[in-house]
Design a protein around this motif. Sequence first.
Motif, PDB file in Angstrom:
ATOM      1  N   UNK A 114       0.847  -1.197   0.000  1.00  0.00           N
ATOM      2  CA  UNK A 114       0.000   0.000   0.000  1.00  0.00           C
ATOM      3  C   UNK A 114       0.885   1.251   0.000  1.00  0.00           C
ATOM      4  N   UNK A 115       0.231   2.405  -0.168  1.00  0.00           N
ATOM      5  CA  UNK A 115       1.018   3.650  -0.239  1.00  0.00           C
ATOM      6  C   UNK A 115       0.416   4.748   0.633  1.00  0.00           C
ATOM      7  N   UNK A 116      -0.275   4.354   1.688  1.00  0.00           N
ATOM      8  CA  UNK A 116      -0.911   5.361   2.564  1.00  0.00           C
ATOM      9  C   UNK A 116       0.068   5.897   3.607  1.00  0.00           C
ATOM     10  N   UNK A 117       1.212   5.234   3.811  1.00  0.00           N
ATOM     11  CA  UNK A 117       2.145   5.612   4.879  1.00  0.00           C
ATOM     12  C   UNK A 117       2.887   6.907   4.536  1.00  0.00           C
ATOM     13  N   UNK A 118       3.465   7.534   5.575  1.00  0.00           N
ATOM     14  CA  UNK A 118       4.402   8.634   5.342  1.00  0.00           C
ATOM     15  C   UNK A 118       5.775   8.020   5.063  1.00  0.00           C
ATOM     16  N   UNK A 119       6.631   8.797   4.409  1.00  0.00           N
ATOM     17  CA  UNK A 119       7.980   8.282   4.142  1.00  0.00           C
ATOM     18  C   UNK A 119       8.714   8.048   5.462  1.00  0.00           C
ATOM     19  N   UNK A 120       8.528   8.953   6.448  1.00  0.00           N
ATOM     20  CA  UNK A 120       9.232   8.784   7.731  1.00  0.00           C
ATOM     21  C   UNK A 120       8.729   7.550   8.473  1.00  0.00           C
ATOM     22  N   UNK A 121       7.410   7.361   8.495  1.00  0.00           N
ATOM     23  CA  UNK A 121       6.853   6.197   9.181  1.00  0.00           C
ATOM     24  C   UNK A 121       7.263   4.902   8.498  1.00  0.00           C
ATOM     25  N   UNK A 122       7.243   4.920   7.158  1.00  0.00           N
ATOM     26  CA  UNK A 122       7.575   3.698   6.416  1.00  0.00           C
ATOM     27  C   UNK A 122       9.019   3.262   6.696  1.00  0.00           C
ATOM     28  N   UNK A 123       9.962   4.204   6.632  1.00  0.00           N
ATOM     29  CA  UNK A 123      11.359   3.783   6.846  1.00  0.00           C
ATOM     30  C   UNK A 123      11.602   3.428   8.318  1.00  0.00           C
ATOM     31  N   UNK A 124      10.883   4.077   9.221  1.00  0.00           N
ATOM     32  CA  UNK A 124      11.177   3.889  10.648  1.00  0.00           C
ATOM     33  C   UNK A 124      10.840   2.496  11.152  1.00  0.00           C
ATOM     34  N   UNK A 125       9.919   1.789  10.456  1.00  0.00           N
ATOM     35  CA  UNK A 125       9.584   0.423  10.884  1.00  0.00           C
ATOM     36  C   UNK A 125      10.090  -0.630   9.898  1.00  0.00           C
ATOM     37  N   UNK A 126      10.847  -0.206   8.885  1.00  0.00           N
ATOM     38  CA  UNK A 126      11.398  -1.191   7.945  1.00  0.00           C
ATOM     39  C   UNK A 126      10.385  -1.689   6.931  1.00  0.00           C
ATOM     40  N   UNK A 127       9.527  -0.804   6.434  1.00  0.00           N
ATOM     41  CA  UNK A 127       8.533  -1.216   5.427  1.00  0.00           C
ATOM     42  C   UNK A 127       9.234  -1.727   4.166  1.00  0.00           C
ATOM     43  N   UNK A 128       8.740  -2.834   3.653  1.00  0.00           N
ATOM     44  CA  UNK A 128       9.404  -3.503   2.529  1.00  0.00           C
ATOM     45  C   UNK A 128       8.368  -3.981   1.516  1.00  0.00           C
ATOM     46  N   UNK A 129       8.839  -4.280   0.319  1.00  0.00           N
ATOM     47  CA  UNK A 129       8.007  -4.951  -0.678  1.00  0.00           C
ATOM     48  C   UNK A 129       8.531  -6.362  -0.843  1.00  0.00           C
ATOM     49  N   UNK A 130       8.713  -6.776  -2.093  1.00  0.00           N
ATOM     50  CA  UNK A 130       9.311  -8.085  -2.319  1.00  0.00           C
ATOM     51  C   UNK A 130      10.360  -8.001  -3.413  1.00  0.00           C
ATOM     52  N   UNK A 131      11.288  -8.951  -3.422  1.00  0.00           N
ATOM     53  CA  UNK A 131      12.353  -8.996  -4.422  1.00  0.00           C
ATOM     54  C   UNK A 131      13.679  -9.290  -3.755  1.00  0.00           C
ATOM     55  N   UNK A 135      16.271  -4.238  -1.228  1.00  0.00           N
ATOM     56  CA  UNK A 135      16.020  -4.065   0.195  1.00  0.00           C
ATOM     57  C   UNK A 135      14.723  -3.303   0.427  1.00  0.00           C
ATOM     58  N   UNK A 136      14.350  -3.142   1.693  1.00  0.00           N
ATOM     59  CA  UNK A 136      13.189  -2.331   2.049  1.00  0.00           C
ATOM     60  C   UNK A 136      13.460  -0.864   1.749  1.00  0.00           C
ATOM     61  N   UNK A 137      12.435  -0.027   1.939  1.00  0.00           N
ATOM     62  CA  UNK A 137      12.566   1.392   1.563  1.00  0.00           C
ATOM     63  C   UNK A 137      13.707   2.050   2.341  1.00  0.00           C
ATOM     64  N   UNK A 138      13.920   1.656   3.601  1.00  0.00           N
ATOM     65  CA  UNK A 138      14.979   2.287   4.418  1.00  0.00           C
ATOM     66  C   UNK A 138      16.372   2.069   3.823  1.00  0.00           C
ATOM     67  N   UNK A 139      16.536   1.013   3.027  1.00  0.00           N
ATOM     68  CA  UNK A 139      17.869   0.781   2.428  1.00  0.00           C
ATOM     69  C   UNK A 139      18.167   1.805   1.334  1.00  0.00           C
ATOM     70  N   UNK A 393      10.382 -10.149  14.098  1.00  0.00           N
ATOM     71  CA  UNK A 393       9.074  -9.552  13.801  1.00  0.00           C
ATOM     72  C   UNK A 393       9.209  -8.205  13.091  1.00  0.00           C
ATOM     73  N   UNK A 394       8.303  -7.964  12.139  1.00  0.00           N
ATOM     74  CA  UNK A 394       8.193  -6.628  11.528  1.00  0.00           C
ATOM     75  C   UNK A 394       7.915  -5.648  12.654  1.00  0.00           C
ATOM     76  N   UNK A 395       8.613  -4.501  12.640  1.00  0.00           N
ATOM     77  CA  UNK A 395       8.499  -3.540  13.742  1.00  0.00           C
ATOM     78  C   UNK A 395       7.143  -2.845  13.789  1.00  0.00           C
TER      79      UNK A 395
END
Length: 440
Positions: A114-131, A135-139, A393-395
């Motif tokens: 999904x794309x409802x998150x903020x960029x800061x929130x997404x990176x702060x918990x390690x939001x990821x897709x697949x592949x 890496x996840x967005x924080x990388x 666990x996902x943060x």
Amino acid sequence: MSLPPSIRPGTKWRNWGRSQRSRPEFLAAPTTVDDVVASVHFARDRGLTLKALGAGHSFTSIAATEGVHLVVDAISGVLAVDGNLVTLGAGTKLHQLPALLEPLGLALTNMGDIDRQTIAGAISTGTHGTGLGFGGIATQVRGVTLVTAAGEVLRVDAATNPELLPAVALSLGALGVLTDVTIECVPTFLLHAVERPEPTDTVLQEWLQRSAETDHFEFYVWPHTTTALTKSNTRLPGDAPRHPLTTLASWFDDEFMANGVYQAIVATGSVAPAVIPPINRLAVKLSGNREFTDVSSSVFVTNRTVRFREMEYALPIEAVPDAVRAIQKLITDRRWRVSFPIEVRSAAADSLLLSTASGRATGYVAVHRYWREDPGEYFREVEAIMLAHDGRPHWGKLHNRHAESLSDTYPGFNEFLAVRERLDPGRVFANNHLRQVLGQ
Ligand SMILES: Cc1cc2nc3c(=O)[nH]c(=O)nc-3n(C[C@H](O)[C@H](O)[C@H](O)COP(=O)(O)OP(=O)(O)OC[C@H]3O[C@@H](n4cnc5c(N)ncnc54)[C@H](O)[C@@H]3O)c2cc1C
């Protein structure tokens, strides 16, 4: 008491999954970095804690506070561009990015569901897709600006305080308030998507090979069926021919099937569980057989209107088939009726201190329950399976782990605690959840 202009009395807050709520004493809505600094001083002077809030899409109480809730929604949009490096206001929502980045010929290299998150929130918990190659967005974070507990505005990037980047790029909100994030983007690209129902046994056998061969491979195992829905996305240049879904096909699959009909199914299943197995079998028959090519963001992201709760664990990539088989057996043995699929994805190893993929190629296994159902027993039993495979666990998703066991699975855990001691010795940014997972 007169309050600074960007601070007002707090109001009741609850998260998207309706699994957390809190009543902060104050709500800060800064429009400038100076306002953020003033908010941090305001909290400290009153002995309150302060928690930056993104879009509230974490299922855990990681974003909750009884002190000062701070929203950076107004610090948003593109602040600077330097080649592929784009600096975004921390409150920028991921769904705003295509319109912001496409004129620059750029895109995020990978995205989650999904794309409802903020960029800061997404990176702060390690939001990821697949592949497995991604890496996840924080990388993709190459720099951040954050306001520390001392009220200092700290720049972290390759030139300034670079040693802090592996901590601040994925920080659980524990190190300060991010005001901007510099992301390394890639030239716009298309994805060729192939979505198919396939025998679950075959997909599990082929998991390692298909994850390695396909740019972005994931699958959904439907409980009470022998079928998995696979999604294989291949990257194509931005100027390749597009073959998007017709409006009707995308409405039928993404809105009617995935959300409208599904909402009715899971709501019925929550009061009459016996209907779940035949309905899951029907759902598999009706959906997930399509092929199309479109811009990356519209293929990566789906619209989720059915509310649920989720637990997701990161495992060593090779442990995925055994773990998924163990969950299937658990559901069968306990005669549970589970309407939501088990979602399986992958990510490349990375070197962020608290990344769930830190130091190892990773497979993600996620389980879900409709928000009106109690996920407790199912999630606890699945968690035991994940623990047996050294799962992390996902943060941002539900789990029951504490610092004592988490520190064993993260090589960089103590280094992160040392950075926290340096940037927030008085625990201005603490809350109950951080005390649980960081231990102090
Ligand atoms: C329907 C749904 C689908 C999801 N799909 C995926 C997926 O595909 N992949 C995946 O990995 N995750 C997924 N998630 C989880 C979600 O991406 C994460 O929980 C993410 O953190 C939510 O972002 P947010 O903006 O809502 O942050 P919040 O939940 O509001 O906050 C998360 C953390 O970020 C911190 N934070 C927020 N802003 C700042 C700031 N400015 N400075 C410092 N810290 C800050 C908060 O303090 C908190 O610790 C999904 C969640 C939902 C509800």
